[in-house]
Design an enzyme around this catalytic site. Structure first.
Site, PDB file in Angstrom:
ATOM      1  CG  HIS A  12       7.164  -0.876  -5.056  1.00 22.56           C
ATOM      2  ND1 HIS A  12       6.544  -0.789  -6.118  1.00 22.56           N
ATOM      3  CD2 HIS A  12       5.864  -0.481  -4.311  1.00 22.56           C
ATOM      4  CE1 HIS A  12       5.406  -0.533  -6.288  1.00 22.56           C
ATOM      5  NE2 HIS A  12       4.885  -0.552  -4.867  1.00 22.56           N
ATOM      6  CG  HIS A  14       2.875   1.773  -0.678  1.00 27.64           C
ATOM      7  ND1 HIS A  14       1.912   2.724  -2.203  1.00 27.64           N
ATOM      8  CD2 HIS A  14       3.150   0.478  -1.316  1.00 27.64           C
ATOM      9  CE1 HIS A  14       2.372   2.309  -3.099  1.00 27.64           C
ATOM     10  NE2 HIS A  14       3.025   0.712  -2.937  1.00 27.64           N
ATOM     11  CG  LEU A  15       7.735   6.148   3.089  1.00 24.86           C
ATOM     12  CD1 LEU A  15       8.872   7.181   3.351  1.00 24.86           C
ATOM     13  CD2 LEU A  15       8.143   5.544   4.084  1.00 24.86           C
ATOM     14  NE  ARG A  16      -0.802   3.389   2.991  1.00 24.36           N
ATOM     15  CZ  ARG A  16      -0.616   2.866   1.352  1.00 24.36           C
ATOM     16  NH1 ARG A  16      -0.348   3.362   0.396  1.00 24.36           N
ATOM     17  NH2 ARG A  16      -0.930   1.707   1.545  1.00 24.36           N
ATOM     18  CG  ASN A  40      -0.604   4.601  -3.702  1.00 23.51           C
ATOM     19  OD1 ASN A  40       0.841   5.279  -2.888  1.00 23.51           O
ATOM     20  ND2 ASN A  40      -1.040   3.671  -3.292  1.00 23.51           N
ATOM     21  CE  LYS A  98       3.185   1.946  -9.672  1.00 22.47           C
ATOM     22  NZ  LYS A  98       3.032   1.260  -8.107  1.00 22.47           N
ATOM     23  CG  HIS A 135       0.117  -1.906  -9.989  1.00 28.45           C
ATOM     24  ND1 HIS A 135       0.009  -1.879  -8.514  1.00 28.45           N
ATOM     25  CD2 HIS A 135      -0.828  -3.105 -10.250  1.00 28.45           C
ATOM     26  CE1 HIS A 135      -0.842  -3.295  -8.410  1.00 28.45           C
ATOM     27  NE2 HIS A 135      -2.003  -3.512  -9.691  1.00 28.45           N
ATOM     28  CG  HIS A 173       4.206  -4.570  -7.119  1.00 26.55           C
ATOM     29  ND1 HIS A 173       3.450  -4.967  -8.216  1.00 26.55           N
ATOM     30  CD2 HIS A 173       3.796  -3.800  -6.689  1.00 26.55           C
ATOM     31  CE1 HIS A 173       3.140  -3.780  -8.427  1.00 26.55           C
ATOM     32  NE2 HIS A 173       3.018  -3.300  -7.381  1.00 26.55           N
ATOM     33  CG  LEU A 218      -4.766  -6.254  -5.199  1.00 26.61           C
ATOM     34  CD1 LEU A 218      -5.714  -4.753  -5.761  1.00 26.61           C
ATOM     35  CD2 LEU A 218      -4.889  -7.111  -6.077  1.00 26.61           C
ATOM     36  CG  ASP A 246       4.135  -3.154  -3.095  1.00 27.37           C
ATOM     37  OD1 ASP A 246       3.512  -1.966  -2.757  1.00 27.37           O
ATOM     38  OD2 ASP A 246       3.336  -3.768  -3.100  1.00 27.37           O
ATOM     39  CG  HIS A 250      -4.326  -0.688   4.316  1.00 29.69           C
ATOM     40  ND1 HIS A 250      -4.434   0.756   3.575  1.00 29.69           N
ATOM     41  CD2 HIS A 250      -3.302  -1.327   3.065  1.00 29.69           C
ATOM     42  CE1 HIS A 250      -4.419   0.398   2.392  1.00 29.69           C
ATOM     43  NE2 HIS A 250      -3.497  -0.448   2.064  1.00 29.69           N
ATOM     44  CB  ALA A 262      -4.893  -4.555  -1.749  1.00 27.79           C
TER      45      ALA A 262
HETATM   46  C1  NCD Z   1      -1.105  -0.366  -2.187  1.00 30.53           C
HETATM   47  C2  NCD Z   1      -1.035   0.769  -1.582  1.00 30.53           C
HETATM   48  O1  NCD Z   1      -1.902   0.129  -0.490  1.00 30.53           O
HETATM   49  O2  NCD Z   1      -1.348   1.936  -1.537  1.00 30.53           O
HETATM   50  N1  NCD Z   1      -1.435  -1.904  -2.249  1.00 30.53           N
HETATM   51  C3  NCD Z   1      -0.791  -2.651  -1.926  1.00 30.53           C
HETATM   52  O3  NCD Z   1      -1.512  -4.028  -2.161  1.00 30.53           O
HETATM   53  N2  NCD Z   1       0.371  -3.053  -2.796  1.00 30.53           N
HETATM   54  C4  NCD Z   1      -0.445  -0.335  -4.171  1.00 30.53           C
HETATM   55  C5  NCD Z   1       0.174  -1.188  -5.117  1.00 30.53           C
HETATM   56  O4  NCD Z   1       0.839  -1.042  -5.015  1.00 30.53           O
HETATM   57  O5  NCD Z   1      -0.919  -1.753  -5.328  1.00 30.53           O
HETATM   58 ZN    ZN Z   2       2.818  -0.746  -4.360  1.00 31.57          ZN
END
Ligand code: NCD
Ligand code: ZN
Length: 344
Positions: A12, A14-16, A40, A98, A135, A173, A218, A246, A250, A262
């Site tokens: 899990h 997030h690479l943006r 996302n 997802k 989620h 998560h 989150l 996860d 940011h 988050a």
């Molecule tokens: C994630 C994000 O920033 O894309 N944020 C987080 O708090 N985990 C989104 C997610 O996985 O809920």
């Molecule tokens: Zn996530």
């Protein structure tokens, strides 16, 4: 002391995209052979064609000579057609779909308003054996933020598993005892990821002596009894719990704000933090299965060749690292010591 593990995967991540992706990708690629890439983005990755393009951008951004396999996912919406699921299942590079309940978290506004609207897509996923990654929180503002995972289990997950007896799901998560117990008691089609921060911290970490926005993600950190239950689950030897960081970067200014985003950025030390959590639980011998075997087995992918070695040696995580548009990124626990170090 040191430990050597078969090369792990992150189930899990997030690479943006763009410059942000280029800034964070090397941290994951250095530690993990593969990662499940969250869809996302803005706009979200809702089609196989978009996933193919995103995958190419990730591969192109890898540092010279580094091997890393992005495992792609589709973002489920109210109108994802069954055909798109069929294409995904046949693509060879989309591994899962997802579910973001609309409004539950960062970039979830295009998410699902009612799972009943996704019935055709879910039926196709059930047929194809394609996992639904969830989620697992309801987004109803009337439900207390700390109860949203527990209520999701009762109101969404349980009925869904009954309605679709062949559907495979990953509860992403986990943050509560109730969710961990539900997964442990489920059959082989229910897996779950657990982050390093939920194994190491409880919700006091967000509020000790003032607000600490870098500990806000989150689903939010919960009480100590939940952390203990997650640690028991991760170290239990049950093959359906596996590593998913996860890691969710940011920029500093977006976290340290009146309405902060988050997400915890943990890619720069996540594997090391899992080692710390497992060591404290006296369960280092369980780390390899959790980090390197269970996820691959659940996804029906081959286990990795090669290995990584972690040494029990304290080092200090940078207080901040470069991110996109001249901004900084603050790692969770930035500027603080980490007990385990990755060896080259
Ligand atoms: C994630 C994000 O920033 O894309 N944020 C987080 O708090 N985990 C989104 C997610 O996985 O809920
Ligand atoms: Zn996530």
């Amino acid at each position: 002391m040191q430990i050597t593990l078969a090369r792990p995967d992150d189930w899990h991540l997030h690479l943006r995209d763009g410059e942000a992706m280029r800034a964070v990708l090397p941290y994951s690629a250095r530690r993990f052979a593969r990662a499940i890439i969250m869809p996302n983005l803005k706009p979200p990755i809702t089609t196989v064609a978009a996933a193919a393009d995103y995958r190419r951008r990730i591969l192109a951004a890898l540092p010279e000579g580094v091997r890393f396999e992005p495992l792609m996912t589709l973002y489920l919406t109210d109108d994802t057609p069954a055909d798109e699921i069929r294409r995904a299942a046949g693509s060879g590079f989309v591994q899962a779909v997802k579910l973001y309940p609309a409004g539950a978290t960062t970039h979830s506004d295009a998410g699902v308003t009612d799972l009943a609207k996704c019935d055709a897509a879910l039926a196709e996923m059930e047929r194809a054996g394609m996992p639904l990654l969830m989620h697992g929180e309801v987004s109803d503002p009337a439900i207390d933020l700390f109860d949203r995972e527990r209520v999701f289990v009762e109101q969404v997950l349980q009925p869904l598993l009954e309605r679709r007896p062949g559907l495979r799901v990953v509860f992403e998560h986990l943050t509560t005892k109730e969710a961990a117990e539900f997964v442990a008691a489920s059959d082989g089609r229910v897996g779950a990821t657990i982050t390093a921060q939920h194994l190491l911290f409880n919700r006091n970490a967000i509020f000790r002596g003032g607000v600490h926005p870098h500990y806000y993600c989150l689903p939010v950190l919960k009480r100590e009894m939940h952390r203990e239950a997650l640690l028991r689950a991760a170290t239990s030897g049950c093959p359906r719990f596996f590593l998913g960081t996860d890691s969710a970067p940011h920029a500093r200014h977006a976290k340290e704000a009146a309405c902060g985003c988050a997400g915890c950025f943990t890619a720069a030390s996540a594997l090391e933090m899992y080692a710390e959590a497992f060591e404290r639980a006296g369960a280092l011998d369980q780390l390899e299965a959790f980090a390197s075997f269970n996820g691959a087995d659940f996804y029906r992918l081959p286990r990795n060749r090669g290995s990584v070695t972690l040494k029990k040696e304290s080092w200090t995580l940078p207080a901040a690292v470069p991110y996109a548009d001249g901004a900084e990124l603050v790692p969770l626990r930035g500027g603080e010591p980490v007990a385990w170090k990755l060896r080259d």
